[in-house]
Design a protein around this motif. Sequence first.
Motif, PDB file in Angstrom:
ATOM      1  N   ARG A 278     -27.880  -0.059   8.735  1.00 13.75           N
ATOM      2  CA  ARG A 278     -28.839  -0.995   8.133  1.00 13.75           C
ATOM      3  C   ARG A 278     -30.165  -0.983   8.883  1.00 13.75           C
ATOM      4  O   ARG A 278     -30.217  -0.964  10.106  1.00 13.75           O
ATOM      5  CB  ARG A 278     -28.279  -2.418   8.134  1.00 13.75           C
TER       6      ARG A 278
ATOM      7  N   GLU B  51     -18.204  -1.143   4.489  1.00 10.28           N
ATOM      8  CA  GLU B  51     -18.893  -2.431   4.528  1.00 10.28           C
ATOM      9  C   GLU B  51     -18.975  -3.026   5.935  1.00 10.28           C
ATOM     10  O   GLU B  51     -19.983  -3.640   6.294  1.00 10.28           O
ATOM     11  CB  GLU B  51     -18.198  -3.438   3.601  1.00 10.28           C
ATOM     12  N   GLU B  52     -17.913  -2.854   6.723  1.00 11.88           N
ATOM     13  CA  GLU B  52     -17.828  -3.551   8.011  1.00 11.88           C
ATOM     14  C   GLU B  52     -18.218  -2.699   9.215  1.00 11.88           C
ATOM     15  O   GLU B  52     -18.531  -3.241  10.269  1.00 11.88           O
ATOM     16  CB  GLU B  52     -16.414  -4.104   8.199  1.00 11.88           C
TER      17      GLU B  52
ATOM     18  N   PRO C 226     -23.230  -1.467   8.444  1.00 12.17           N
ATOM     19  CA  PRO C 226     -23.913  -2.285   9.451  1.00 12.17           C
ATOM     20  C   PRO C 226     -24.610  -1.440  10.532  1.00 12.17           C
ATOM     21  O   PRO C 226     -25.668  -1.819  11.032  1.00 12.17           O
ATOM     22  CB  PRO C 226     -22.800  -3.143  10.047  1.00 12.17           C
ATOM     23  N   GLU C 227     -24.030  -0.315  10.876  1.00 11.04           N
ATOM     24  CA  GLU C 227     -24.648   0.567  11.880  1.00 11.04           C
ATOM     25  C   GLU C 227     -25.900   1.256  11.341  1.00 11.04           C
ATOM     26  O   GLU C 227     -26.801   1.598  12.098  1.00 11.04           O
ATOM     27  CB  GLU C 227     -23.647   1.624  12.350  1.00 11.04           C
TER      28      GLU C 227
END
Length: 169
Positions: free
Chosen positions: A25, A17-18, A22-23
């Motif tokens: 998306r 998730e963190e 994010p990388e």
Amino acid sequence: MNPSIEDRLGSMIRAMEEVVLPELRGRKGLAEEQASLVLGHLHQLRAQAGLNTHYEDAEFRALATLAAELVAAASGGPVTTSAAHELRSAAMPTTDDATLQAATVRTSAAIAALIAAAHVDGDARFRTAVYRQVLGHGAATALRDRSWFAITGFEGPDTELPSMTAALA
């Protein structure tokens, strides 16, 4: 100290998730899709932690009940009679079964064999009973499986399902 399964799942979920998602998306590629799939499976494993044995037990108990119903209703010629005898033996867990999965697979195969035998020389009343019993078993199995996989979000928002633990009882 060995970290608990809960802690390890939590760490993997946080990493996905963190850091990973994010990388990825916005790229709309296979890597983002697969990372989301892995995250979904991690959430599902976390929600089902400790319940897998109960699931396997519920699955086997349901098959054993179906097997007993089919054997009790079995009537027909020698192919049906033999298959019913085989099912009676197959539906008993043995000490050789590492898990209930082996007994479940064996029982499922013996049920399938009895159903096939019913079409060879089972009498009409038994064939009717087979359909009724198998459909009833299928409905109960579908409800249990839908509850088990409800966390995936495929059910509609207004769908009422029993909790996983209630479905396994």
